[in-house]
Design a protein around this motif. Structure first.
Motif, PDB file in Angstrom:
ATOM      1  N   VAL A 202      -3.634  -6.364  17.336  1.00  0.00           N
ATOM      2  CA  VAL A 202      -5.064  -6.085  17.514  1.00  0.00           C
ATOM      3  C   VAL A 202      -5.793  -7.336  18.005  1.00  0.00           C
ATOM      4  CG1 VAL A 202      -7.206  -5.491  16.319  1.00  0.00           C
ATOM      5  CG2 VAL A 202      -5.111  -4.204  15.833  1.00  0.00           C
ATOM      6  N   ALA A 203      -5.482  -8.489  17.391  1.00  0.00           N
ATOM      7  CA  ALA A 203      -6.123  -9.740  17.810  1.00  0.00           C
ATOM      8  C   ALA A 203      -5.792 -10.067  19.266  1.00  0.00           C
ATOM      9  CB  ALA A 203      -5.678 -10.882  16.900  1.00  0.00           C
ATOM     10  N   TRP A 204      -4.545  -9.798  19.681  1.00  0.00           N
ATOM     11  CA  TRP A 204      -4.140 -10.074  21.062  1.00  0.00           C
ATOM     12  C   TRP A 204      -4.895  -9.170  22.040  1.00  0.00           C
ATOM     13  CZ3 TRP A 204      -1.904 -14.492  21.116  1.00  0.00           C
ATOM     14  CH2 TRP A 204      -1.208 -14.948  22.230  1.00  0.00           C
ATOM     15  N   TYR A 205      -5.025  -7.893  21.678  1.00  0.00           N
ATOM     16  CA  TYR A 205      -5.800  -6.974  22.515  1.00  0.00           C
ATOM     17  C   TYR A 205      -7.261  -7.407  22.593  1.00  0.00           C
ATOM     18  CZ  TYR A 205      -2.434  -3.228  23.483  1.00  0.00           C
ATOM     19  OH  TYR A 205      -1.391  -2.490  23.976  1.00  0.00           O
ATOM     20  N   VAL A 206      -7.843  -7.787  21.463  1.00  0.00           N
ATOM     21  CA  VAL A 206      -9.245  -8.228  21.452  1.00  0.00           C
ATOM     22  C   VAL A 206      -9.418  -9.450  22.346  1.00  0.00           C
ATOM     23  CG1 VAL A 206     -11.055  -9.246  20.007  1.00  0.00           C
ATOM     24  CG2 VAL A 206      -9.789  -7.244  19.198  1.00  0.00           C
ATOM     25  N   LEU A 207      -8.471 -10.400  22.266  1.00  0.00           N
ATOM     26  CA  LEU A 207      -8.547 -11.608  23.088  1.00  0.00           C
ATOM     27  C   LEU A 207      -8.540 -11.263  24.570  1.00  0.00           C
ATOM     28  CD1 LEU A 207      -8.373 -14.711  23.470  1.00  0.00           C
ATOM     29  CD2 LEU A 207      -5.879 -14.481  23.294  1.00  0.00           C
ATOM     30  N   TYR A 208      -7.571 -10.468  24.980  1.00  0.00           N
ATOM     31  CA  TYR A 208      -7.428 -10.167  26.406  1.00  0.00           C
ATOM     32  C   TYR A 208      -8.518  -9.236  26.920  1.00  0.00           C
ATOM     33  CZ  TYR A 208      -3.109 -12.630  27.466  1.00  0.00           C
ATOM     34  OH  TYR A 208      -2.184 -13.612  27.715  1.00  0.00           O
ATOM     35  N   LEU A 209      -8.875  -8.235  26.133  1.00  0.00           N
ATOM     36  CA  LEU A 209      -9.938  -7.327  26.571  1.00  0.00           C
ATOM     37  C   LEU A 209     -11.284  -8.047  26.609  1.00  0.00           C
ATOM     38  CD1 LEU A 209      -8.950  -4.009  24.747  1.00  0.00           C
ATOM     39  CD2 LEU A 209      -8.737  -4.548  27.188  1.00  0.00           C
ATOM     40  N   GLY A 210     -11.503  -8.960  25.651  1.00  0.00           N
ATOM     41  CA  GLY A 210     -12.744  -9.732  25.665  1.00  0.00           C
ATOM     42  C   GLY A 210     -12.861 -10.601  26.901  1.00  0.00           C
ATOM     43  N   VAL A 211     -11.760 -11.262  27.259  1.00  0.00           N
ATOM     44  CA  VAL A 211     -11.762 -12.089  28.467  1.00  0.00           C
ATOM     45  C   VAL A 211     -11.960 -11.225  29.705  1.00  0.00           C
ATOM     46  CG1 VAL A 211     -10.306 -13.524  29.923  1.00  0.00           C
ATOM     47  CG2 VAL A 211     -10.435 -13.986  27.474  1.00  0.00           C
ATOM     48  N   ALA A 212     -11.293 -10.064  29.751  1.00  0.00           N
ATOM     49  CA  ALA A 212     -11.454  -9.158  30.895  1.00  0.00           C
ATOM     50  C   ALA A 212     -12.905  -8.703  31.027  1.00  0.00           C
ATOM     51  CB  ALA A 212     -10.532  -7.955  30.738  1.00  0.00           C
ATOM     52  N   ALA A 213     -13.561  -8.445  29.893  1.00  0.00           N
ATOM     53  CA  ALA A 213     -14.962  -8.024  29.932  1.00  0.00           C
ATOM     54  C   ALA A 213     -15.855  -9.128  30.496  1.00  0.00           C
ATOM     55  CB  ALA A 213     -15.422  -7.641  28.523  1.00  0.00           C
ATOM     56  N   LEU A 214     -15.573 -10.383  30.137  1.00  0.00           N
ATOM     57  CA  LEU A 214     -16.347 -11.504  30.678  1.00  0.00           C
ATOM     58  C   LEU A 214     -16.197 -11.586  32.193  1.00  0.00           C
ATOM     59  CD1 LEU A 214     -15.607 -14.331  28.060  1.00  0.00           C
ATOM     60  CD2 LEU A 214     -17.696 -12.988  28.286  1.00  0.00           C
ATOM     61  N   VAL A 215     -14.972 -11.414  32.681  1.00  0.00           N
ATOM     62  CA  VAL A 215     -14.728 -11.491  34.115  1.00  0.00           C
ATOM     63  C   VAL A 215     -15.457 -10.366  34.848  1.00  0.00           C
ATOM     64  CG1 VAL A 215     -12.959 -11.290  35.904  1.00  0.00           C
ATOM     65  CG2 VAL A 215     -12.528 -12.689  33.877  1.00  0.00           C
ATOM     66  N   VAL A 216     -15.331  -9.150  34.332  1.00  0.00           N
ATOM     67  CA  VAL A 216     -15.958  -8.004  34.995  1.00  0.00           C
ATOM     68  C   VAL A 216     -17.478  -8.171  35.020  1.00  0.00           C
ATOM     69  CG1 VAL A 216     -16.400  -5.529  34.820  1.00  0.00           C
ATOM     70  CG2 VAL A 216     -14.081  -6.400  34.521  1.00  0.00           C
ATOM     71  N   TRP A 217     -18.041  -8.632  33.911  1.00  0.00           N
ATOM     72  CA  TRP A 217     -19.501  -8.732  33.837  1.00  0.00           C
ATOM     73  C   TRP A 217     -20.036  -9.874  34.693  1.00  0.00           C
ATOM     74  CZ3 TRP A 217     -23.371  -5.744  32.622  1.00  0.00           C
ATOM     75  CH2 TRP A 217     -24.647  -6.299  32.506  1.00  0.00           C
ATOM     76  N   PHE A 218     -19.486 -11.082  34.507  1.00  0.00           N
ATOM     77  CA  PHE A 218     -20.094 -12.249  35.135  1.00  0.00           C
ATOM     78  C   PHE A 218     -19.600 -12.507  36.560  1.00  0.00           C
ATOM     79  CE2 PHE A 218     -20.704 -13.340  30.581  1.00  0.00           C
ATOM     80  CZ  PHE A 218     -22.088 -13.384  30.606  1.00  0.00           C
ATOM     81  N   ARG A 219     -18.429 -11.994  36.934  1.00  0.00           N
ATOM     82  CA  ARG A 219     -17.937 -12.247  38.286  1.00  0.00           C
ATOM     83  C   ARG A 219     -18.115 -11.053  39.218  1.00  0.00           C
ATOM     84  NH1 ARG A 219     -13.581 -16.711  39.412  1.00  0.00           N
ATOM     85  NH2 ARG A 219     -14.637 -16.299  41.379  1.00  0.00           N
ATOM     86  N   ILE A 220     -18.394  -9.874  38.639  1.00  0.00           N
ATOM     87  CA  ILE A 220     -18.557  -8.688  39.485  1.00  0.00           C
ATOM     88  C   ILE A 220     -19.938  -8.068  39.297  1.00  0.00           C
ATOM     89  CG2 ILE A 220     -17.674  -6.382  40.019  1.00  0.00           C
ATOM     90  CD1 ILE A 220     -14.921  -7.350  39.100  1.00  0.00           C
ATOM     91  N   LEU A 221     -20.232  -7.598  38.085  1.00  0.00           N
ATOM     92  CA  LEU A 221     -21.465  -6.846  37.872  1.00  0.00           C
ATOM     93  C   LEU A 221     -22.710  -7.717  38.004  1.00  0.00           C
ATOM     94  CD1 LEU A 221     -20.364  -4.542  34.901  1.00  0.00           C
ATOM     95  CD2 LEU A 221     -20.354  -4.056  37.363  1.00  0.00           C
ATOM     96  N   ALA A 222     -22.684  -8.914  37.416  1.00  0.00           N
ATOM     97  CA  ALA A 222     -23.869  -9.778  37.490  1.00  0.00           C
ATOM     98  C   ALA A 222     -24.205 -10.177  38.929  1.00  0.00           C
ATOM     99  CB  ALA A 222     -23.682 -11.015  36.607  1.00  0.00           C
ATOM    100  N   PRO A 223     -23.230 -10.596  39.758  1.00  0.00           N
ATOM    101  CA  PRO A 223     -23.573 -10.893  41.165  1.00  0.00           C
ATOM    102  C   PRO A 223     -24.077  -9.674  41.931  1.00  0.00           C
ATOM    103  CG  PRO A 223     -21.504 -11.946  40.580  1.00  0.00           C
ATOM    104  CD  PRO A 223     -21.862 -11.041  39.446  1.00  0.00           C
TER     105      PRO A 223
END
Length: 450
Positions: A202-223
């Protein structure tokens, strides 16, 4: 353009200095690494024989490599807390260091695990490699991810990066996302420290999904949101000095962008030959509700093409980024030292930085002093001083030693110093400033040398 951005009035009062989050962020990153080591330690019993030692070492290297991959991608996500409070330059260096750690851990994991399995099975290294890659679950994808990560690592080496175009390096670098995605499955399918522990999974999934969410939000959606909202276009282009041009960009509600003097954005001009390159350029004037301005020196094909931009050209921007702002100021007096086109962020700070401000501008000749008329105008209305350091007869360089700096600014050690210019220039000035007694925490500089 010389006076269009020179405002009349008193520089605004500074915001309260904000404490840098460097310490807490580093503690969080190293704390995560310690948690990974603890997971391995608690799941590891007695180690017997060479095969056990090799396999155990390969396991911990693999776990740390998996964690480092998540950190590596997280540092690429352009999170505002990191890019604006810590500084894009420092985050870039962290990312480069994390990349080196990741590759080293990856090599150690692959070699040690295969050696351990080969010793355990009594087979050769080559035979064991073929068995693992072809027969173990998720290993074909993991092998592809490993090859991609090695390719990214090779193109990031200094010797290679100097020989390839920025576009090739950038788009190769983006393959890191694919590599991490391909390698993720084998961590959960074969990682003995994760397979037997539901909380760890669960911790591994949270780590990777959390990082993926940061990338999607700040590198795609925010621009996408930024550019749909502000609708940026080139308004005008102005020659400032030989090979130096200012580009005024018009947009809607730019005050909502939150850009501050001293910061930069990543600019992509949507015209032939430029649309595939995103380049960081600092704001060379305080942002206005309808206009932003950058000033660019022709140092390559892309920057040289900036002077040929036509009004009306659509612009795609990301940001703002950078921590070279008034937030770093801790003294009433400030000295700004610019070398060449490094004047761009300092020009904006010269107009807006509170307190007593002195600007020292280094250039080869008077003709190379970009924005010089604006600087004189700003200096007059705010009662500031502009000093020039130009080459003497026969190209002799000016003396910018600790002694000459103290002579020009007698109470230099009571100043905050903002420094911007070519890497070698900045290094030399930093050494001189430290020798002149300026504390390290009062020397503010952003550099993108990796």
């Amino acid at each position: 353009m010389t006076t269009a951005y020179a405002r009349r009035g008193v520089a605004p009062a500074p915001p309260a200095p904000r404490r840098s989050p460097v310490g807490p962020v580093l503690a969080l990153l190293w704390g995560g690494a310690a948690a990974v080591v603890a997971l391995w330690w608690l799941d590891t019993g007695s180690v017997v024989g060479a095969a056990g030692w090799l396999t155990g070492a390969g396991r911990i290297a693999g776990l740390l490599c998996g964690y480092a991959c998540a950190v590596l991608v997280g540092l690429m996500a352009r999170v505002p807390l990191l890019e604006r409070r810590i500084g894009a330059d420092r985050v870039t260096r962290w990312h480069a260091m994390a990349g080196r750690y990741t590759i080293c851990l990856l090599v150690a994991h692959v070699v040690l695990i295969l050696l351990g399995y080969a010793a355990q099975d009594g087979s050769s290294f080559v035979d064991e490699t073929l068995t693992v890659v072809l027969d173990y679950p998720e290993m074909l994808k993991a092998t592809a991810g490993t090859v991609i990560l090695f390719a990214v690592g090779i193109t990031s080496a200094r010797a290679v990066r100097r020989r390839v175009s920025h576009e090739f390096w950038f788009y190769t670098h983006l393959l890191t996302y694919a590599a991490v995605f391909l390698a993720f499955g084998h961590q959960l399918a074969l990682g003995s420290d994760l397979v037997g522990s539901r909380p760890a999974q669960v911790a591994w999934y949270v780590l990777y999904l959390g990082v993926a969410a940061l990338v999607v939000w700040f590198r795609i959606l925010a621009p996408v949101r930024l550019n749909l909202r502000h609708r940026l276009t080139v308004d005008s282009v102005h020659r400032e000095a030989p090979g130096v041009y200012s580009v005024v960009v018009r947009g809607r509600r730019l005050d909502e962008l939150g850009a501050r003097p001293g910061q930069f954005l990543r600019w992509r001009f949507l015209t032939d030959g430029m649309r595939w390159t995103s380049t960081p350029y600092s704001l060379s004037a305080p942002p206005r509700p309808d206009l932003l301005r950058i000033t660019v020196k022709a140092l390559g094909d892309h920057s040289a093409a900036v002077g040929l931009l036509r009004p009306g050209t659509r612009v795609w921007a990301e940001g703002p980024y950078g921590a070279l702002t008034a937030d770093r100021r801790s003294a009433h007096k400030s000295l700004l030292i610019a070398g060449g086109v490094g004047i761009t962020p300092l020009r904006a700070l010269f107009e807006t930085l509170p307190g007593d401000v002195t600007l020292l501008y280094r250039a080869r000749t008077a003709e190379d002093l970009a924005l010089g008329a604006e600087l004189e105008t700003v200096a007059r209305w705010r009662g500031a001083q502009v000093l020039y350091a130009l080459n003497g007869p026969h190209g002799r360089r000016p003396d910018l030693s600790a002694g000459s700096l103290r002579a020009a600014v007698p109470d230099l050690d009571a100043h905050d110093v903002y420094l911007c210019g070519p890497h070698g220039f900045a290094q030399d000035l930093y050494t001189a400033l430290r020798a002149a007694g300026v504390p390290d925490h009062r020397i503010h500089h952003e550099s993108f040398e990796l």
